[in-house]
Scaffold this motif. Structure first.
Motif, PDB file in Angstrom:
ATOM      1  N   GLN A 140       3.910  -7.436   3.157  1.00  0.00           N
ATOM      2  CA  GLN A 140       4.733  -6.555   2.329  1.00  0.00           C
ATOM      3  C   GLN A 140       4.129  -5.160   2.200  1.00  0.00           C
ATOM      4  O   GLN A 140       4.828  -4.212   1.867  1.00  0.00           O
ATOM      5  CB  GLN A 140       4.932  -7.183   0.949  1.00  0.00           C
ATOM      6  N   PHE A 141       2.830  -5.055   2.430  1.00  0.00           N
ATOM      7  CA  PHE A 141       2.143  -3.773   2.424  1.00  0.00           C
ATOM      8  C   PHE A 141       1.494  -3.551   3.787  1.00  0.00           C
ATOM      9  O   PHE A 141       1.274  -4.508   4.546  1.00  0.00           O
ATOM     10  CB  PHE A 141       1.070  -3.714   1.331  1.00  0.00           C
ATOM     11  N   ARG A 142       1.176  -2.320   4.080  1.00  0.00           N
ATOM     12  CA  ARG A 142       0.582  -1.955   5.354  1.00  0.00           C
ATOM     13  C   ARG A 142      -0.742  -2.685   5.579  1.00  0.00           C
ATOM     14  O   ARG A 142      -1.537  -2.859   4.666  1.00  0.00           O
ATOM     15  CB  ARG A 142       0.329  -0.448   5.410  1.00  0.00           C
ATOM     16  N   ILE A 150      -7.061  -0.639  -0.132  1.00  0.00           N
ATOM     17  CA  ILE A 150      -6.729  -1.144  -1.459  1.00  0.00           C
ATOM     18  C   ILE A 150      -7.641  -0.571  -2.539  1.00  0.00           C
ATOM     19  O   ILE A 150      -7.224  -0.385  -3.689  1.00  0.00           O
ATOM     20  CB  ILE A 150      -6.736  -2.685  -1.490  1.00  0.00           C
ATOM     21  N   GLU A 151      -8.877  -0.280  -2.190  1.00  0.00           N
ATOM     22  CA  GLU A 151      -9.795   0.309  -3.175  1.00  0.00           C
ATOM     23  C   GLU A 151      -9.312   1.704  -3.587  1.00  0.00           C
ATOM     24  O   GLU A 151      -9.283   2.037  -4.771  1.00  0.00           O
ATOM     25  CB  GLU A 151     -11.212   0.402  -2.590  1.00  0.00           C
ATOM     26  N   LEU A 166       5.421   5.221  -9.261  1.00  0.00           N
ATOM     27  CA  LEU A 166       5.433   3.875  -8.695  1.00  0.00           C
ATOM     28  C   LEU A 166       6.245   3.821  -7.408  1.00  0.00           C
ATOM     29  O   LEU A 166       5.872   3.133  -6.453  1.00  0.00           O
ATOM     30  CB  LEU A 166       5.983   2.883  -9.728  1.00  0.00           C
ATOM     31  N   ASP A 167       7.358   4.567  -7.361  1.00  0.00           N
ATOM     32  CA  ASP A 167       8.147   4.629  -6.122  1.00  0.00           C
ATOM     33  C   ASP A 167       7.323   5.224  -4.992  1.00  0.00           C
ATOM     34  O   ASP A 167       7.327   4.729  -3.860  1.00  0.00           O
ATOM     35  CB  ASP A 167       9.412   5.456  -6.338  1.00  0.00           C
ATOM     36  N   GLY A 184       4.360   4.425  -0.024  1.00  0.00           N
ATOM     37  CA  GLY A 184       3.187   4.662   0.805  1.00  0.00           C
ATOM     38  C   GLY A 184       2.524   3.385   1.285  1.00  0.00           C
ATOM     39  O   GLY A 184       1.810   3.392   2.290  1.00  0.00           O
ATOM     40  N   MET A 185       2.751   2.276   0.570  1.00  0.00           N
ATOM     41  CA  MET A 185       2.128   1.013   0.949  1.00  0.00           C
ATOM     42  C   MET A 185       3.011   0.178   1.871  1.00  0.00           C
ATOM     43  O   MET A 185       2.545  -0.760   2.500  1.00  0.00           O
ATOM     44  CB  MET A 185       1.798   0.189  -0.302  1.00  0.00           C
ATOM     45  N   THR A 186       4.294   0.517   1.937  1.00  0.00           N
ATOM     46  CA  THR A 186       5.236  -0.283   2.702  1.00  0.00           C
ATOM     47  C   THR A 186       5.034  -0.093   4.200  1.00  0.00           C
ATOM     48  O   THR A 186       4.820   1.034   4.662  1.00  0.00           O
ATOM     49  CB  THR A 186       6.679   0.109   2.335  1.00  0.00           C
TER      50      THR A 186
END
Length: 204
Positions: free
Chosen positions: A148-150, A155-156, A186-187, A192-194
């Motif tokens: 679900q994330f790249r 993550i840190e 949050l959007d 950016g993580m998708t």
């Protein structure tokens, strides 16, 4: 018999009064202006009663966090399987509190107390900041594992960006903190993580 067992047992009612007095004073006057004497006066106890329990106001704040008197800890993050939605809901709890003047004052007080350093700052991290950060890191790892994330998500750095944004929001005037600000952040964070479908390696 240990040193902690000597003398009269601690009065739980006095402890509660002192912790609540510190909470109220932080909200009303701020951490830096709060004094041990003022805490004692508001709690209705002698100054020495306060000092026998805690050596500094930073220690009192640390204890107030651990005892749940500051009331700013969010619930544990949900685990529905949709990590992005879980992260949005969980972080929304923290952002939502930034519209409350008392909560903002407490967060500012925690930041100031942490700068005092020493064991008190360590306690604040171990009992408040650290666990919340680890929960977020766990969610981010789960999002990466489930696709679900790249896969290359740092993550840190992401966790630090969230913490920094929350602290920044607490430092600006309450009137400047809007629900749309939290939603927009949050959007942007989730976008950016998708995973970026269809993006060629050469376009990165």
């Amino acid at each position: 018999m240990t040193a902690k067992q000597r003398g009269r047992p601690r009065n739980a009612q006095a402890d509660t009064a002192i912790l609540e007095a510190a909470r109220d004073l932080m909200a009303a006057e701020g951490y830096e202006r709060m004094t041990m004497e003022a805490i004692a006066a508001r709690a209705g106890v002698g100054k020495q009663t306060v000092y026998r329990r805690w050596p500094s106001k930073a220690a009192i704040v640390a204890e107030a966090v651990m005892a749940g008197h500051l009331g700013i800890r969010a619930e544990d993050p949900p685990r529905t399987g949709d990590v992005a939605a879980d992260l949005r809901d969980w972080l929304g709890q923290f952002f939502g509190q930034l519209g409350q003047p008392t909560a903002v004052a407490v967060i500012r007080g925690l930041a100031a107390a942490a700068t005092d350093g020493g064991a008190d700052a360590e306690q604040l991290y171990e009992r408040f900041t650290g666990p919340s950060r680890e929960q977020m890191l766990d969610l981010l790892r789960l999002g990466v594992e489930h696709g679900q994330f790249r896969t290359d998500l740092d993550i840190e750095a992401t966790a630090d960006a969230v913490a920094g944004t929350l602290l920044y929001r607490a430092l600006v005037p309450p009137s400047a903190v809007l629900d749309t600000d939290a939603a927009g952040f949050l959007d942007l964070l989730l976008l950016g993580m998708t995973p970026r479908a269809g993006l060629d390696e050469g376009d990165r």
